[in-house]
Design a protein around this motif. Structure first.
Motif, short mmCIF file in Angstrom:
data_model
loop_
_atom_site.label_atom_id
_atom_site.label_comp_id
_atom_site.label_asym_id
_atom_site.label_seq_id
_atom_site.Cartn_x
_atom_site.Cartn_y
_atom_site.Cartn_z
N ILE A 47 0.86 -1.19 0.00
CA ILE A 47 0.00 0.00 0.00
C ILE A 47 0.89 1.24 0.00
O ILE A 47 0.61 2.23 -0.68
CB ILE A 47 -0.99 -0.02 1.19
CG1 ILE A 47 -2.09 -1.06 0.90
CG2 ILE A 47 -1.62 1.36 1.39
CD1 ILE A 47 -3.10 -1.23 2.03
N GLY A 48 2.01 1.16 0.71
CA GLY A 48 2.97 2.27 0.68
C GLY A 48 3.50 2.50 -0.73
O GLY A 48 3.58 3.63 -1.21
N VAL A 49 3.85 1.40 -1.40
CA VAL A 49 4.41 1.50 -2.76
C VAL A 49 3.35 2.05 -3.72
O VAL A 49 3.62 2.97 -4.51
CB VAL A 49 4.92 0.12 -3.24
CG1 VAL A 49 5.41 0.19 -4.68
CG2 VAL A 49 6.02 -0.40 -2.32
N LEU A 50 2.14 1.52 -3.66
CA LEU A 50 1.06 2.01 -4.53
C LEU A 50 0.79 3.48 -4.24
O LEU A 50 0.66 4.30 -5.17
CB LEU A 50 -0.24 1.21 -4.31
CG LEU A 50 -0.20 -0.30 -4.55
CD1 LEU A 50 -1.59 -0.90 -4.39
CD2 LEU A 50 0.33 -0.62 -5.93
N ALA A 51 0.74 3.82 -2.97
CA ALA A 51 0.43 5.21 -2.59
C ALA A 51 1.45 6.17 -3.17
O ALA A 51 1.10 7.29 -3.58
CB ALA A 51 0.38 5.33 -1.07
N SER A 52 2.70 5.74 -3.25
CA SER A 52 3.74 6.65 -3.77
C SER A 52 3.47 7.00 -5.23
O SER A 52 3.97 7.99 -5.74
CB SER A 52 5.13 6.04 -3.59
OG SER A 52 5.29 4.95 -4.49
N GLN A 53 2.68 6.17 -5.91
CA GLN A 53 2.35 6.43 -7.32
C GLN A 53 1.10 7.30 -7.48
O GLN A 53 0.86 7.85 -8.55
CB GLN A 53 2.13 5.10 -8.07
CG GLN A 53 3.35 4.18 -8.01
CD GLN A 53 4.60 4.85 -8.56
OE1 GLN A 53 4.66 5.19 -9.73
NE2 GLN A 53 5.58 5.06 -7.69
N PHE A 54 0.27 7.37 -6.44
CA PHE A 54 -0.98 8.12 -6.56
C PHE A 54 -0.96 9.44 -5.77
O PHE A 54 -1.73 10.35 -6.07
CB PHE A 54 -2.16 7.28 -6.07
CG PHE A 54 -2.46 6.10 -6.97
CD1 PHE A 54 -3.07 6.28 -8.20
CD2 PHE A 54 -2.13 4.80 -6.58
CE1 PHE A 54 -3.34 5.20 -9.03
CE2 PHE A 54 -2.39 3.72 -7.41
CZ PHE A 54 -3.00 3.92 -8.63
N ALA A 55 -0.10 9.51 -4.76
CA ALA A 55 -0.10 10.69 -3.88
C ALA A 55 0.25 11.95 -4.67
O ALA A 55 1.15 11.93 -5.51
CB ALA A 55 0.88 10.48 -2.73
N LYS A 56 -0.47 13.01 -4.40
CA LYS A 56 -0.25 14.30 -5.08
C LYS A 56 0.28 15.31 -4.07
O LYS A 56 -0.11 15.26 -2.89
CB LYS A 56 -1.58 14.84 -5.64
CG LYS A 56 -2.28 13.88 -6.59
CD LYS A 56 -1.79 14.04 -8.02
CE LYS A 56 -2.26 12.93 -8.92
NZ LYS A 56 -1.51 11.67 -8.83
N PRO A 57 1.13 16.24 -4.53
CA PRO A 57 1.64 17.28 -3.62
C PRO A 57 0.49 18.05 -2.97
O PRO A 57 -0.58 18.20 -3.58
CB PRO A 57 2.46 18.21 -4.53
CG PRO A 57 2.76 17.41 -5.76
CD PRO A 57 1.66 16.40 -5.91
N HIS A 58 0.71 18.53 -1.76
CA HIS A 58 -0.24 19.38 -1.03
C HIS A 58 -1.58 18.68 -0.79
O HIS A 58 -2.63 19.32 -0.85
CB HIS A 58 -0.50 20.71 -1.78
CG HIS A 58 0.73 21.31 -2.38
ND1 HIS A 58 1.77 21.79 -1.62
CD2 HIS A 58 1.10 21.46 -3.68
CE1 HIS A 58 2.73 22.23 -2.42
NE2 HIS A 58 2.35 22.03 -3.68
N SER A 59 -1.57 17.37 -0.58
CA SER A 59 -2.86 16.69 -0.34
C SER A 59 -2.78 15.80 0.89
O SER A 59 -1.70 15.53 1.43
CB SER A 59 -3.27 15.87 -1.57
OG SER A 59 -2.46 14.72 -1.67
N VAL A 60 -3.97 15.35 1.28
CA VAL A 60 -4.12 14.48 2.45
C VAL A 60 -4.16 13.02 2.00
O VAL A 60 -4.73 12.71 0.95
CB VAL A 60 -5.43 14.86 3.19
CG1 VAL A 60 -5.78 13.83 4.25
CG2 VAL A 60 -5.33 16.25 3.79
N LEU A 61 -3.55 12.13 2.79
CA LEU A 61 -3.67 10.68 2.59
C LEU A 61 -4.43 10.15 3.80
O LEU A 61 -4.06 10.44 4.94
CB LEU A 61 -2.28 10.02 2.54
CG LEU A 61 -1.18 10.70 1.70
CD1 LEU A 61 0.12 9.89 1.80
CD2 LEU A 61 -1.61 10.84 0.24
N TYR A 62 -5.50 9.40 3.55
CA TYR A 62 -6.31 8.89 4.66
C TYR A 62 -6.05 7.41 4.91
O TYR A 62 -6.04 6.61 3.96
CB TYR A 62 -7.81 9.04 4.35
CG TYR A 62 -8.36 10.43 4.57
CD1 TYR A 62 -8.61 10.91 5.85
CD2 TYR A 62 -8.65 11.25 3.47
CE1 TYR A 62 -9.15 12.18 6.04
CE2 TYR A 62 -9.19 12.52 3.67
CZ TYR A 62 -9.43 12.98 4.95
OH TYR A 62 -9.97 14.23 5.14
N ASP A 63 -5.91 7.06 6.19
CA ASP A 63 -5.87 5.66 6.63
C ASP A 63 -7.12 5.46 7.49
O ASP A 63 -7.15 5.86 8.66
CB ASP A 63 -4.57 5.42 7.41
CG ASP A 63 -4.46 4.00 7.96
OD1 ASP A 63 -5.33 3.16 7.65
OD2 ASP A 63 -3.48 3.74 8.70
#
Ligand SMILES: Nc1ncnc2c1ncn2[C@@H]1O[C@H](C[S@+](CC[C@H]([NH3+])C(=O)[O-])CC(=O)[O-])[C@@H](O)[C@H]1O
Ligand SMILES: O=C(O)C(=O)Cc1ccccc1
Length: 247
Positions: A47-63
């Motif tokens: 999930i960390g690896v996948l997230a690194s491909q979808f995460a955008k600057p200046h945004s929130v990541l929710y768990d």
């Protein structure tokens, strides 16, 4: 992280209470989830690896349904994107308390980790901020079935273009023989991890009214109804799977 072994269901109980994420469970949770969910460590790390491909600057990541923050920790190990922050949410106060301790320990060991906020709340009553990545790692199965579509719709509406929902769940199967085979194989997995027949039976009875799995087909259709455009399973081990849903 606590290494206390899970013996919660090892003694015969006159009545098996409904499963709850209380302090007894929190104490043994890392051991319990690893010995109960085939593929769990692989899913969490990736999930960390996948997230690194979808995460955008200046945004929130929710768990969402963060428990002890295993996914949050993986996000912080893998995502190095400008001005991202993680919001971890769980409605179990025992989980939240211990999760904060573990994340402080991670802060003291590594530099330049994404900032994180751990909130004790019901994910059904959240106002989502614009987000590039939402993880529901074995959480939706604990939400009442008639509330699942609305929650997914609200997540979909909060997702930024190019973002993703990662949804991991225990599955059930529409084909009876497939259901029986994978249930047996899951029991064999638990046995191989040292759980007795009594522990397996009592745990099953504790979760049966609390954790209600859906089939992959139900997940796909519901995600599409919620407004997602594409659903891609990326991992399955026995009756446990994880999907990427794109807005
Ligand atoms: N309505 C709700 N609101 C907030 N939290 C909730 C709600 N319902 C359940 N939870 C929380 O969702 C979590 C589910 S465990 C997730 C594992 C974690 N994701 C992991 O990757 O280690 C899955 C499992 O134990 O199989 C628990 O901590 C609940 O308190
Ligand atoms: O133990 C099981 O049979 C499960 O399906 C998974 C699980 C793992 C941890 C808490 C509740 C359910």
């Amino acid at each position: 992280m606590s290494k206390e072994p899970d013996r919660i269901f090892s003694q015969p109980l006159a009545q098996v209470p409904d499963f709850a994420f209380n302090e007894d469970v929190v104490r043994v949770f890392p051991d319990m989830i690893k010995r109960s969910v085939p593929g769990y460590p692989t899913i969490v790390e990736n999930i960390g690896v996948l997230a690194s491909q979808f995460a955008k600057p200046h945004s929130v990541l929710y768990d969402l349904g963060s428990s002890l923050g295993a996914v949050t920790q993986a996000l912080r190990r893998h995502v190095q994107i400008e001005d991202c922050r993680v919001i971890a949410i769980d409605n179990s106060s025992a989980m939240v308390e211990r999760c904060r301790e573990y994340l402080h320990a991670q802060d003291s060991m590594f530099q330049e980790l994404l900032p994180v906020e751990v909130i004790e709340a019901d994910i059904l009553s959240l106002q989502f901020q614009p987000t590039s990545l939402v993880a529901l790692n074995f959480t939706l199965q604990f939400i009442k079935p008639d509330q699942r579509l609305e929650l997914l719709g609200r997540i979909r509406n909060a997702l930024l273009p190019g973002g993703a929902l990662i949804l991991s769940e225990k599955l059930c199967f529409e084909d009876d023989e497939q259901q029986q085979l994978l249930t047996e194989l899951h029991i064999a997995f638990k046995r191989a991890n040292g759980y007795s027949e009594l522990e397996i039976a009592q745990k099953r009875s504790a979760i049966e009214n609390v954790m209600i799995p859906d089939s992959l087909e139900t997940h796909r259709e519901r995600l599409l109804s919620a407004g997602f455009s594409k659903v891609t399973p990326w991992f399955q081990c026995l009756n446990f799977a994880s999907m990427i849903a794109l807005p």
